[in-house]
Design a protein around this motif. Structure first.
Motif, short mmCIF file in Angstrom:
data_model
loop_
_atom_site.label_atom_id
_atom_site.label_comp_id
_atom_site.label_asym_id
_atom_site.label_seq_id
_atom_site.Cartn_x
_atom_site.Cartn_y
_atom_site.Cartn_z
N SER A 188 0.86 -1.18 0.00
CA SER A 188 0.00 0.00 0.00
C SER A 188 0.89 1.22 0.00
N GLU A 189 0.47 2.24 -0.69
CA GLU A 189 1.22 3.49 -0.72
C GLU A 189 0.25 4.64 -0.90
N LEU A 190 0.61 5.78 -0.36
CA LEU A 190 -0.20 6.97 -0.58
C LEU A 190 -0.09 7.32 -2.06
N ALA A 191 -1.17 7.76 -2.67
CA ALA A 191 -1.18 8.01 -4.10
C ALA A 191 -1.91 9.30 -4.41
N ASP A 192 -1.43 9.98 -5.44
CA ASP A 192 -2.19 11.10 -5.99
C ASP A 192 -3.32 10.49 -6.78
N TYR A 193 -4.52 11.00 -6.60
CA TYR A 193 -5.67 10.43 -7.28
C TYR A 193 -6.63 11.53 -7.67
N ASP A 194 -7.02 11.52 -8.92
CA ASP A 194 -8.02 12.44 -9.44
C ASP A 194 -9.17 11.60 -9.97
N PRO A 195 -10.31 11.60 -9.27
CA PRO A 195 -11.42 10.74 -9.71
C PRO A 195 -11.96 11.12 -11.09
N ASP A 196 -11.66 12.32 -11.56
CA ASP A 196 -12.13 12.74 -12.87
C ASP A 196 -11.19 12.32 -13.99
N GLU A 197 -10.00 11.86 -13.62
CA GLU A 197 -9.03 11.43 -14.64
C GLU A 197 -9.26 9.96 -14.96
N PRO A 198 -9.43 9.62 -16.24
CA PRO A 198 -9.67 8.21 -16.59
C PRO A 198 -8.43 7.35 -16.36
N TRP A 199 -8.67 6.06 -16.05
CA TRP A 199 -7.57 5.13 -15.92
C TRP A 199 -6.99 4.90 -17.30
N ASP A 200 -5.70 4.68 -17.40
CA ASP A 200 -5.07 4.59 -18.71
C ASP A 200 -5.17 3.20 -19.36
N GLY A 201 -5.66 2.19 -18.65
CA GLY A 201 -5.84 0.88 -19.25
C GLY A 201 -4.59 0.02 -19.26
N GLU A 202 -3.49 0.51 -18.71
CA GLU A 202 -2.28 -0.30 -18.64
C GLU A 202 -1.88 -0.48 -17.20
N ASP A 203 -1.42 -1.69 -16.90
CA ASP A 203 -0.93 -1.95 -15.55
C ASP A 203 0.57 -1.71 -15.51
N GLU A 204 1.18 -1.97 -14.38
CA GLU A 204 2.60 -1.70 -14.19
C GLU A 204 3.49 -2.54 -15.09
N TYR A 205 2.95 -3.60 -15.68
CA TYR A 205 3.75 -4.47 -16.54
C TYR A 205 3.62 -4.07 -18.00
N GLY A 206 2.89 -2.98 -18.29
CA GLY A 206 2.73 -2.52 -19.64
C GLY A 206 1.73 -3.31 -20.46
#
Length: 110
Positions: free
Chosen positions: A87-105
């Motif tokens: 777990s880590e603190l994260a910047d999060y903007d609920p209005d920003e769409p998820w980019d569809g890629e995970d950390e593995y690309g």
């Protein structure tokens, strides 16, 4: 079950990404303290250090309360082979769409 299934892999990797909003910091920390205090396998000195860590960092508190075993404990026909989480603190903007890629690309839309 058919014979065709015998050549298939027997392990499944499940990747989950969550963003949690901390709405009640004190409640979260108290719950983490209770979980730590109830862990009889953790030495007292380690429990004290863990309690201090969750007091300073909400992400640490969440990590003590979220257990991957809870996700699959009631799933029939499976045994948890391995798990890790962080777990880590994260910047999060609920209005920003998820980019569809995970950390593995890899594309999440598969």
């Amino acid at each position: 079950m058919t014979d065709d299934m015998t050549d298939e892999p027997r392990h499944v990797r499940v990747r989950v990404e969550l963003v949690l909003e901390i709405s009640e910091r004190d409640e979260l920390i108290r719950a983490a303290w209770a979980r730590i205090e109830g862990d009889e396998l953790m030495p007292r000195e380690e429990r004290d250090l863990a309690a201090q860590a969750v007091s300073r960092d909400e992400a640490e508190a969440v990590a003590y309360l979220v257990d991957p075993l809870d996700l699959v404990a009631e799933v029939p026909g499976v045994v948890l082979s391995q798990a890790s989480w962080s777990s880590e603190l994260a910047d999060y903007d609920p209005d920003e769409p998820w980019d569809g890629e995970d950390e593995y690309g890899e594309d999440d839309e598969d």
